[in-house]
Design a protein around this motif. Structure first.
Motif, PDB file in Angstrom:
ATOM      1  N   HIS A   1      -8.495   2.971  -3.229  1.00 55.03           N
ATOM      2  CA  HIS A   1      -8.305   4.454  -3.464  1.00 55.03           C
ATOM      3  C   HIS A   1      -8.647   5.268  -5.323  1.00 55.03           C
TER       4      HIS A   1
ATOM      5  N   ASN B   1       1.184   7.635  -0.317  1.00 55.43           N
ATOM      6  CA  ASN B   1       0.018   8.102   0.697  1.00 55.43           C
ATOM      7  C   ASN B   1       0.266   8.992   2.005  1.00 55.43           C
ATOM      8  N   GLN B   2       1.425   9.016   2.413  1.00 52.15           N
ATOM      9  CA  GLN B   2       2.146   9.663   3.883  1.00 52.15           C
ATOM     10  C   GLN B   2       1.524  11.060   3.771  1.00 52.15           C
ATOM     11  N   SER B   3       1.315  11.326   2.572  1.00 50.65           N
ATOM     12  CA  SER B   3       1.049  13.461   2.195  1.00 50.65           C
ATOM     13  C   SER B   3       0.855  13.699   1.292  1.00 50.65           C
TER      14      SER B   3
ATOM     15  N   VAL C   1       4.121   8.026   8.549  1.00 45.78           N
ATOM     16  CA  VAL C   1       4.033   8.729   7.859  1.00 45.78           C
ATOM     17  C   VAL C   1       5.718   9.831   8.913  1.00 45.78           C
TER      18      VAL C   1
ATOM     19  N   MET D   1      -3.238   7.982   8.621  1.00 48.21           N
ATOM     20  CA  MET D   1      -3.001   6.788   7.736  1.00 48.21           C
ATOM     21  C   MET D   1      -4.230   5.866   8.510  1.00 48.21           C
TER      22      MET D   1
ATOM     23  N   SER E   1      -0.446  13.270   6.050  1.00 41.18           N
ATOM     24  CA  SER E   1      -1.949  12.059   5.940  1.00 41.18           C
ATOM     25  C   SER E   1      -1.869  11.827   7.450  1.00 41.18           C
TER      26      SER E   1
ATOM     27  N   ASN F   1      -9.763   9.754   8.355  1.00 38.01           N
ATOM     28  CA  ASN F   1      -8.516   9.115   8.118  1.00 38.01           C
ATOM     29  C   ASN F   1      -8.370  10.074   6.172  1.00 38.01           C
ATOM     30  N   PHE F   2      -7.278   9.960   5.962  1.00 39.05           N
ATOM     31  CA  PHE F   2      -6.784  10.612   4.960  1.00 39.05           C
ATOM     32  C   PHE F   2      -6.019   9.971   4.503  1.00 39.05           C
ATOM     33  N   GLU F   3      -5.595   9.634   3.377  1.00 35.16           N
ATOM     34  CA  GLU F   3      -4.392   8.671   2.792  1.00 35.16           C
ATOM     35  C   GLU F   3      -3.346   9.885   1.481  1.00 35.16           C
ATOM     36  N   GLY F   4      -3.737  11.449   1.710  1.00 34.25           N
ATOM     37  CA  GLY F   4      -2.534  11.774   0.798  1.00 34.25           C
ATOM     38  C   GLY F   4      -2.662  11.634  -0.599  1.00 34.25           C
TER      39      GLY F   4
ATOM     40  N   SER G   1     -10.519   7.556   2.972  1.00 36.12           N
ATOM     41  CA  SER G   1      -9.818   9.171   3.306  1.00 36.12           C
ATOM     42  C   SER G   1     -11.855   9.291   3.608  1.00 36.12           C
TER      43      SER G   1
END
Length: 299
Positions: free
Chosen positions: A197, A93-95, A121, A112, A110, A145-148, A169
């Motif tokens: 997700h 999720n972090q990248s 992150v 979060m 990301s 937001n954006f969760e990789g 995201s």
């Protein structure tokens, strides 16, 4: 050609073979679950699970997932988790990492969605810096937001990204990613918060095959999936929602690591020629994650 694709009519290629190739991942990054627990509720699966994780069993399950990646032939790399960050183990999720045509390694960090996870992150950013990646950021003034790789999933062997949005995201994130990496992005709106997700309802198995839970998508999304993949395997509600069947991982186009008990999906996978490796992730299901959530594929 359109780089951000939202409907099947915008597809500019006749076949996935028309797109540039991208190497399959060679490495897998995992985070030890020494501090893993359910301490709060940020998705529907965590409800009524606070304080109920068997940490000893969770560590056994994590080690089995790790051993399966090792058996398949990926180089397993480890980050130590941190006290106070119980979801750090879900390192999809972090990248969003990427390798370009010159074999240079890049990564988007990301933003979060949940406040409880934002401090994860920087630990990943530090690891990427130490391992030679060029770091990219999204503009937090414009993108919420954006969760990789929880929502952004590379097509197997091709420079094409699938981008889920709607819960964790922002759609706007994919324009920046597409422009920076110079790759097309097919966006899929997620229609059910249970499947928060993209990786909970969509699994790329090989260039021509995907595993999905169809009820998680809009009509436009299903049209896009069926337009690109020659073969779409569908999971039934129980196996998708309770066993996270679509949160499986197939890093090499042949071997599928999946939560045990997905009887119907596993038969379909085997009939399609895939090798199925079942593993228990029952303690991680309590937090709304399984195999795909527990790793980051790298080059």
């Amino acid at each position: 050609m359109p780089q951000l694709i939202t409907t099947a009519e915008q597809l500019f290629f006749n076949s996935i073979d028309d797109l540039s190739s991208m190497p399959l991942p060679t490495d897998v990054l995992m985070v030890r679950p020494l501090h893993y627990s359910v301490d709060y509720v940020i998705n529907p699966h965590m409800a009524n699970q606070v304080g109920k994780v068997d940490t000893t069993e969770a560590h056994k399950e994590w080690k089995m997932v790790r051993s399966l990646f090792d058996r398949i032939g990926l180089n397993v790399r480890i980050i130590e988790d941190q006290d106070g960050l119980p979801d750090m183990v879900f390192c999809a999720n972090q990248s969003l990492p990427y390798i370009n045509e010159e074999d240079h390694r890049h990564v988007f960090m990301s933003i979060m969605h949940a406040e409880q996870r934002k401090k994860e992150v920087p630990y990943f950013e530090q690891w990427y810096r130490q391992n030679g990646h060029e770091i990219h950021y999204l503009d937090e003034r414009k993108i919420e937001n954006f969760e990789g790789c929880g929502d952004a999933i590379w097509h197997s062997g091709r420079r094409l990204l699938w981008g889920g949005y709607g819960h964790r995201s922002s759609l706007d994130a994919y324009q920046t990613i597409s422009d920076t990496f110079n790759v097309p992005v097919i966006t899929l709106e997620l229609a059910d918060e249970t499947f928060y997700h993209l990786d909970t309802c969509f699994c790329v198995l090989d260039e021509h095959t995907a595993l999905i839970y169809p009820e998680a998508f809009t009509e436009h999304g299903l049209e896009l999936i069926h337009a690109v993949f020659n073969r779409v395997i569908e999971a039934a509600e129980y196996e998708a929602e309770e066993l996270f069947a679509c949160n499986a991982c197939c890093p090499d186009g042949r071997n599928v690591i999946i939560q045990q008990g997905c009887t119907d999906v596993n038969k379909k996978l085997q009939d399609a020629g895939f090798s199925v490796h079942e593993v228990s992730t029952s303690e991680f299901l309590k937090s709304g994650g399984s195999v795909f959530c527990m790793k980051m594929l790298l080059w």
